[in-house]
Design an enzyme around this catalytic site. Structure first.
Site, mmCIF file in Angstrom:
data_model
loop_
_atom_site.group_PDB
_atom_site.id
_atom_site.type_symbol
_atom_site.label_atom_id
_atom_site.label_comp_id
_atom_site.label_asym_id
_atom_site.label_seq_id
_atom_site.Cartn_x
_atom_site.Cartn_y
_atom_site.Cartn_z
ATOM 1 N N TYR A 11 0.822 -1.223 0.000
ATOM 2 C CA TYR A 11 0.000 0.000 0.000
ATOM 3 C C TYR A 11 0.860 1.280 0.000
ATOM 4 C CZ TYR A 11 -3.151 3.523 2.068
ATOM 5 O OH TYR A 11 -3.864 4.669 2.348
ATOM 6 N N LYS A 46 1.703 -9.968 0.354
ATOM 7 C CA LYS A 46 0.623 -9.009 0.646
ATOM 8 C C LYS A 46 0.495 -7.984 -0.473
ATOM 9 C CE LYS A 46 -0.328 -10.392 4.900
ATOM 10 N NZ LYS A 46 -1.550 -10.612 5.593
ATOM 11 N N ASN A 73 10.506 -12.360 9.657
ATOM 12 C CA ASN A 73 10.294 -11.552 8.448
ATOM 13 C C ASN A 73 10.857 -10.147 8.603
ATOM 14 O OD1 ASN A 73 8.996 -13.259 6.613
ATOM 15 N ND2 ASN A 73 7.129 -13.123 7.806
ATOM 16 N N TYR A 133 5.007 -6.351 16.799
ATOM 17 C CA TYR A 133 5.170 -5.540 15.586
ATOM 18 C C TYR A 133 6.029 -4.306 15.880
ATOM 19 C CZ TYR A 133 4.072 -2.120 11.996
ATOM 20 O OH TYR A 133 4.176 -1.155 11.038
ATOM 21 N N PHE A 188 1.986 7.535 11.572
ATOM 22 C CA PHE A 188 0.781 7.372 12.374
ATOM 23 C C PHE A 188 -0.208 6.616 11.478
ATOM 24 C CE2 PHE A 188 1.658 9.211 16.543
ATOM 25 C CZ PHE A 188 3.009 9.382 16.343
ATOM 26 N N ASP A 208 -4.818 -1.323 22.001
ATOM 27 C CA ASP A 208 -5.096 -0.008 21.400
ATOM 28 C C ASP A 208 -4.929 1.114 22.430
ATOM 29 O OD1 ASP A 208 -5.673 -0.477 18.749
ATOM 30 O OD2 ASP A 208 -7.833 -0.705 19.058
HETATM 31 N N1 UDP Z 1 -11.196 0.411 14.747
HETATM 32 C C1 UDP Z 1 -12.534 0.159 15.003
HETATM 33 N N2 UDP Z 1 -13.175 -0.756 14.204
HETATM 34 C C2 UDP Z 1 -12.562 -1.410 13.179
HETATM 35 C C3 UDP Z 1 -11.195 -1.131 12.916
HETATM 36 C C4 UDP Z 1 -10.548 -0.209 13.728
HETATM 37 O O1 UDP Z 1 -13.121 0.721 15.923
HETATM 38 O O2 UDP Z 1 -13.207 -2.241 12.522
HETATM 39 C C5 UDP Z 1 -10.479 1.407 15.569
HETATM 40 C C6 UDP Z 1 -9.240 0.862 16.265
HETATM 41 O O3 UDP Z 1 -9.579 0.286 17.504
HETATM 42 C C7 UDP Z 1 -8.390 2.121 16.416
HETATM 43 C C8 UDP Z 1 -8.774 2.966 15.182
HETATM 44 O O4 UDP Z 1 -10.021 2.426 14.725
HETATM 45 O O5 UDP Z 1 -8.748 2.817 17.563
HETATM 46 C C9 UDP Z 1 -7.765 2.868 14.054
HETATM 47 O O6 UDP Z 1 -7.478 1.505 13.829
HETATM 48 P P1 UDP Z 1 -6.607 1.003 12.605
HETATM 49 O O7 UDP Z 1 -6.558 -0.491 12.683
HETATM 50 O O8 UDP Z 1 -7.108 1.616 11.350
HETATM 51 O O9 UDP Z 1 -5.170 1.617 12.865
HETATM 52 P P2 UDP Z 1 -4.178 1.538 14.133
HETATM 53 O O10 UDP Z 1 -4.498 2.731 14.976
HETATM 54 O O11 UDP Z 1 -4.383 0.235 14.818
HETATM 55 O O12 UDP Z 1 -2.829 1.639 13.489
#
Ligand code: UDP
Length: 330
Positions: free
Chosen positions: A11, A35, A92, A141, A169, A285
């Site tokens: 991506y 991927k 990886n 990760y 971010f 999170d």
């Molecule tokens: N999130 C959500 N529902 C989803 C996918 C993500 O509520 O189906 C929330 C997730 O918990 C986080 C934010 O959206 O708070 C961004 O998540 P994403 O996976 O896009 O990116 P990350 O912050 O993990 O890099």
């Protein structure tokens, strides 16, 4: 001279390749296509299908092309998966990068821009986060990306390998002309998931946690347009060539949006109904992740062109509407 882009069919990698071509650079892509998508790499770009563990192939790439620098994206990048399969993430990401750096040193290639992540910080101490904040990753990760940053630091001390690590971010959006976009299987990122719900490919969006200490209770993230990320890679390379100084930079917009605000913006941009359902928190999170990117602005001369979330979503939507099945339909 050419730039080698590992993970250039992924991506962020494919958008960076497109941007480098627009800047008149010669690009060579290296990707194992686990991927990534071959269709995401523009025609005419030299392409090697291979793995970072393959020293012979890497040596061939370096001997068949005049590579002046590497932009290194190739990695596994899902937090949840990394918690389940840490060995594969270390194999990886860490071992693969170690081999790449080894072959760069052996082949006399002195510049690398590395795709790092906000996940190196873990639970932030301050908002917005700056590069000097402590790094305590909350998952394998983030640990693997931090380990590679440290490898690059020591490779500079020992061999004069100059590096820039870019800590992203939340990457989102797509090429404004709709040529390439985001296509992950399975999709785990918020914006494409919400747009899939807008397309009717999912019945609803699960909101992971509504009890965070934020205004509306949902997590806040800093969304950054993928083409702005791409430009930062170009500027980082320019700076490396100009100053021969290594560095670490955050890349974000400095503004946070809650999960609910993102869903609402997607409703406005798409004009579609999007159902959402309250769900439990997702493990690992942090409540709020917002970047200070002042250092990138000051030292790289980086100026994001698409800081507006509506525009980020608009470009992502344009891709999804025209490619409802991603690249597989092409
Ligand atoms: N999130 C959500 N529902 C989803 C996918 C993500 O509520 O189906 C929330 C997730 O918990 C986080 C934010 O959206 O708070 C961004 O998540 P994403 O996976 O896009 O990116 P990350 O912050 O993990 O890099």
């Amino acid at each position: 001279m050419a730039i080698l882009v590992t993970g250039g069919a992924g991506y962020i990698g494919s958008h960076t390749v497109l941007h480098l071509l627009n800047k008149g650079e010669k690009v060579v892509v290296f990707d194992n296509l686990q991927k990534g998508h071959r269709e995401a790499v523009m025609e005419g770009v030299s392409f090697y299908k291979g793995d970072l563990h393959d020293s012979d192939l890497l040596d061939r790439v370096f001997s068949e092309n005049k590579i002046e620098a590497v932009i290194h994206f190739a990695a596994n990048s899902l937090v949840g998966e990394s918690v389940e399969h840490p060995i594969s993430y270390y194999q990886n990401n860490v071992a693969g990068s170690l081999n790449l750096v080894d072959r760069m040193v052996k082949n006399g290639v002195k510049n690398i821009v590395f795709s790092s992540t906000a996940a190196v910080y873990g639970e932030p101490e301050t908002v917005p986060i700056s590069e000097s904040d402590r790094t305590v990753p909350g998952n394998p990760y983030g640990e693997t990306k931090l380990a590679i940053e440290k490898l690059l630091f020591w490779a500079d001390q020992a061999y004069g390998l100059k590096s820039v690590a870019l800590r992203y971010f939340n990457a989102a959006g797509a090429d404004s002309e709709g040529r390439i976009g985001e296509d992950h299987t399975p999709e785990s990122h918020l914006i494409p998931i919400v747009l899939e719900a807008a397309l009717g490919k999912r019945p609803y969006v699960s909101i992971f946690g509504e009890d965070y200490k934020t205004e509306d209770g949902t997590c806040i993230r800093d969304y950054i347009h993928v083409m702005d990320l791409a430009d930062a890679h170009y500027l980082a390379l320019e700076k490396l060539k100009r100053t021969e100084e290594s560095g670490v930079y955050n890349l974000g917009n400095g503004t946070g949006f809650s999960v609910k605000e993102v869903i609402e913006t997607c409703r406005e941009v798409t004009g579609r109904e999007i159902q959402s359902v309250s769900s439990p928190r997702r493990a690992g999170d942090p409540a709020v992740l917002i970047a200070s990117s002042q250092k990138a602005k000051d030292e790289l001369g980086w100026i994001p062109q698409y800081p507006d979330l509506r525009e980020i979503v608009k470009h992502a939507w344009n891709w999804h509407v025209n490619h409802p099945d991603g690249y597989s339909a092409q």
